[in-house]
Scaffold this motif. Structure first.
Motif, PDB file in Angstrom:
ATOM      1  N   LYS A   1       0.819  -1.211   0.000  1.00  0.00           N
ATOM      2  CA  LYS A   1       0.000   0.000   0.000  1.00  0.00           C
ATOM      3  C   LYS A   1       0.849   1.255   0.000  1.00  0.00           C
ATOM      4  CE  LYS A   1      -4.004   2.047   2.319  1.00  0.00           C
ATOM      5  NZ  LYS A   1      -4.943   1.947   3.463  1.00  0.00           N
ATOM      6  N   SER A   2       1.892   1.267   0.798  1.00  0.00           N
ATOM      7  CA  SER A   2       2.783   2.425   0.880  1.00  0.00           C
ATOM      8  C   SER A   2       3.413   2.739  -0.471  1.00  0.00           C
ATOM      9  CB  SER A   2       3.871   2.168   1.929  1.00  0.00           C
ATOM     10  OG  SER A   2       4.857   3.168   1.901  1.00  0.00           O
ATOM     11  N   HIS A   3       3.872   1.696  -1.169  1.00  0.00           N
ATOM     12  CA  HIS A   3       4.529   1.893  -2.463  1.00  0.00           C
ATOM     13  C   HIS A   3       3.519   2.250  -3.552  1.00  0.00           C
ATOM     14  CE1 HIS A   3       8.513   0.593  -1.123  1.00  0.00           C
ATOM     15  NE2 HIS A   3       7.878  -0.301  -0.379  1.00  0.00           N
ATOM     16  N   PHE A   4       2.314   1.677  -3.465  1.00  0.00           N
ATOM     17  CA  PHE A   4       1.262   2.032  -4.425  1.00  0.00           C
ATOM     18  C   PHE A   4       0.873   3.499  -4.264  1.00  0.00           C
ATOM     19  CE2 PHE A   4      -3.347   2.537  -5.220  1.00  0.00           C
ATOM     20  CZ  PHE A   4      -3.333   2.354  -6.589  1.00  0.00           C
ATOM     21  N   ASN A   5       0.690   3.938  -3.025  1.00  0.00           N
ATOM     22  CA  ASN A   5       0.332   5.332  -2.766  1.00  0.00           C
ATOM     23  C   ASN A   5       1.426   6.285  -3.242  1.00  0.00           C
ATOM     24  OD1 ASN A   5      -2.088   4.593  -1.597  1.00  0.00           O
ATOM     25  ND2 ASN A   5      -1.311   4.651   0.496  1.00  0.00           N
ATOM     26  N   SER A   6       2.673   5.848  -3.098  1.00  0.00           N
ATOM     27  CA  SER A   6       3.801   6.678  -3.539  1.00  0.00           C
ATOM     28  C   SER A   6       3.764   6.879  -5.052  1.00  0.00           C
ATOM     29  CB  SER A   6       5.117   6.018  -3.118  1.00  0.00           C
ATOM     30  OG  SER A   6       6.221   6.748  -3.601  1.00  0.00           O
ATOM     31  N   ILE A   7       3.550   5.796  -5.809  1.00  0.00           N
ATOM     32  CA  ILE A   7       3.473   5.893  -7.270  1.00  0.00           C
ATOM     33  C   ILE A   7       2.256   6.712  -7.683  1.00  0.00           C
ATOM     34  CG2 ILE A   7       3.206   4.578  -9.412  1.00  0.00           C
ATOM     35  CD1 ILE A   7       4.724   2.298  -8.133  1.00  0.00           C
ATOM     36  N   SER A   8       1.160   6.590  -6.938  1.00  0.00           N
ATOM     37  CA  SER A   8      -0.087   7.277  -7.280  1.00  0.00           C
ATOM     38  C   SER A   8       0.025   8.794  -7.185  1.00  0.00           C
ATOM     39  CB  SER A   8      -1.216   6.801  -6.359  1.00  0.00           C
ATOM     40  OG  SER A   8      -1.476   5.421  -6.563  1.00  0.00           O
ATOM     41  N   ARG A   9       1.035   9.275  -6.495  1.00  0.00           N
ATOM     42  CA  ARG A   9       1.216  10.731  -6.402  1.00  0.00           C
ATOM     43  C   ARG A   9       1.770  11.320  -7.702  1.00  0.00           C
ATOM     44  NH1 ARG A   9       3.774   9.034  -1.436  1.00  0.00           N
ATOM     45  NH2 ARG A   9       2.275   9.141   0.283  1.00  0.00           N
ATOM     46  N   GLY A  10       2.140  10.444  -8.629  1.00  0.00           N
ATOM     47  CA  GLY A  10       2.641  10.910  -9.915  1.00  0.00           C
ATOM     48  C   GLY A  10       4.142  10.909 -10.031  1.00  0.00           C
ATOM     49  N   VAL A  11       4.821  10.523  -8.959  1.00  0.00           N
ATOM     50  CA  VAL A  11       6.291  10.436  -8.990  1.00  0.00           C
ATOM     51  C   VAL A  11       6.678   8.959  -8.961  1.00  0.00           C
ATOM     52  CG1 VAL A  11       8.435  11.048  -7.855  1.00  0.00           C
ATOM     53  CG2 VAL A  11       6.500  12.629  -7.761  1.00  0.00           C
ATOM     54  N   VAL A  12       7.143   8.450 -10.096  1.00  0.00           N
ATOM     55  CA  VAL A  12       7.492   7.034 -10.202  1.00  0.00           C
ATOM     56  C   VAL A  12       8.920   6.848  -9.703  1.00  0.00           C
ATOM     57  CG1 VAL A  12       7.683   5.038 -11.721  1.00  0.00           C
ATOM     58  CG2 VAL A  12       5.928   6.774 -12.155  1.00  0.00           C
ATOM     59  N   ASP A  13       9.032   6.399  -8.462  1.00  0.00           N
ATOM     60  CA  ASP A  13      10.329   6.196  -7.815  1.00  0.00           C
ATOM     61  C   ASP A  13      10.829   4.786  -8.129  1.00  0.00           C
ATOM     62  OD1 ASP A  13      12.460   5.773  -5.963  1.00  0.00           O
ATOM     63  OD2 ASP A  13      11.628   7.353  -4.687  1.00  0.00           O
ATOM     64  N   THR A  14      12.096   4.664  -8.469  1.00  0.00           N
ATOM     65  CA  THR A  14      12.661   3.344  -8.796  1.00  0.00           C
ATOM     66  C   THR A  14      12.581   2.388  -7.605  1.00  0.00           C
ATOM     67  OG1 THR A  14      14.872   4.198  -8.252  1.00  0.00           O
ATOM     68  CG2 THR A  14      14.229   4.203 -10.572  1.00  0.00           C
ATOM     69  N   ARG A  15      12.580   2.938  -6.377  1.00  0.00           N
ATOM     70  CA  ARG A  15      12.468   2.085  -5.190  1.00  0.00           C
ATOM     71  C   ARG A  15      11.109   1.407  -5.128  1.00  0.00           C
ATOM     72  NH1 ARG A  15      14.229   6.464  -0.800  1.00  0.00           N
ATOM     73  NH2 ARG A  15      12.898   7.657  -2.246  1.00  0.00           N
ATOM     74  N   ASP A  16      10.064   2.125  -5.548  1.00  0.00           N
ATOM     75  CA  ASP A  16       8.725   1.543  -5.563  1.00  0.00           C
ATOM     76  C   ASP A  16       8.618   0.467  -6.647  1.00  0.00           C
ATOM     77  OD1 ASP A  16       7.819   3.322  -3.531  1.00  0.00           O
ATOM     78  OD2 ASP A  16       7.562   4.883  -5.038  1.00  0.00           O
ATOM     79  N   LEU A  17       9.162   0.762  -7.814  1.00  0.00           N
ATOM     80  CA  LEU A  17       9.139  -0.214  -8.906  1.00  0.00           C
ATOM     81  C   LEU A  17       9.947  -1.455  -8.534  1.00  0.00           C
ATOM     82  CD1 LEU A  17       9.569   2.053 -12.068  1.00  0.00           C
ATOM     83  CD2 LEU A  17       7.474   1.351 -10.904  1.00  0.00           C
TER      84      LEU A  17
END
Length: 237
Positions: A200-216
């Protein structure tokens, strides 16, 4: 691998499963977002955005994707066709990947019609470009990575039992724990940053519009991990 993928898609659409999955996903989303009164209703929210959709979609996926994957290997084990499949000139990894991408493609087909929501929101906003395109694109990317992780978990649990219901329940439990479990633990302040171990934390992070390589990297590594477990279990059969 492509032969397995084609076989999976044919099995989905030669029976009501594929149409049912896509239909149920679109109907339930449509009811919550446009018909039912409540916090998720876009017309009642007063804001021209898709936050409601991106909030409830992961929870719908939590049940929808295990329903798609529960038969992937459990049926093969129950019917004894796994032995025939393994005699074909394909590796275990090709079997796993073929089933994985077949299920994932079905989910993508279910997501495509929801793009009409973006057109509707733009119209409701009163001006073209009112919708936050960065956040919307990021949220769709997040949903795809979330769906891939759910799918890999569902495939793994389908190797644990030849009973589809057992595979479904196990997949729902594991997906729920990985999606919301660590967030729940974070509320008790056991370990700082423990929510970062959850999806959930990583999904919410990507959903803000900033695609972080850590989330991917998180989603890719989790997906590969469960596909590896699936392949390992398949070797033992």
């Amino acid at each position: 691998m492509f032969a397995i993928l084609k076989k999976e898609l044919n099995s989905f659409f030669s029976s009501p499963i594929g149409y049912l999955v896509i239909g149920v996903f679109l109907v339930v989303n449509g009811l919550f977002l446009w018909i039912f009164k409540g916090d998720f209703n876009i017309l009642d929210a007063g804001f021209a955005d898709l936050n409601s959709f991106f909030f409830i979609a992961p929870w719908f996926f939590l049940f929808l994707i295990p329903a798609i994957t529960m038969r992937s290997f459990s049926d093969e084990f129950r019917l004894g066709t796994i032995e025939i499949l393994k005699t074909k000139p394909v590796t275990n990894w090709q079997i796993v990947n073929g089933k994985f991408f077949g299920a994932l493609l079905l989910i993508v087909l279910a997501l495509i019609p929801t793009l009409i929501y973006t057109i509707s929101i733009n119209a409701l906003g009163g001006e073209i470009g009112h919708l936050d395109s960065g956040s919307t694109i990021g949220s769709y990317i997040g949903l795809l990575f979330l769906a891939s992780t759910y799918t890999s978990i569902g495939l793994f649990t389908s190797t644990l039992s030849n009973n589809q219901i057992v595979a479904f329940i196990l997949a729902v439990i594991i997906c729920f724990l990985l999606y919301a479990g660590f967030d729940a633990l974070a509320d008790f302040n056991f370990i700082d940053g423990i929510q970062n171990l959850g999806m959930k934390s990583h999904f919410n992070s990507i959903s803000r519009g900033v695609v972080d390589t850590r989330d991917l990297a998180y989603f890719l590594s989790t997906t590969i991990f469960f596909l590896f477990l699936t392949n390992l279990k398949l070797k033992q059969e």
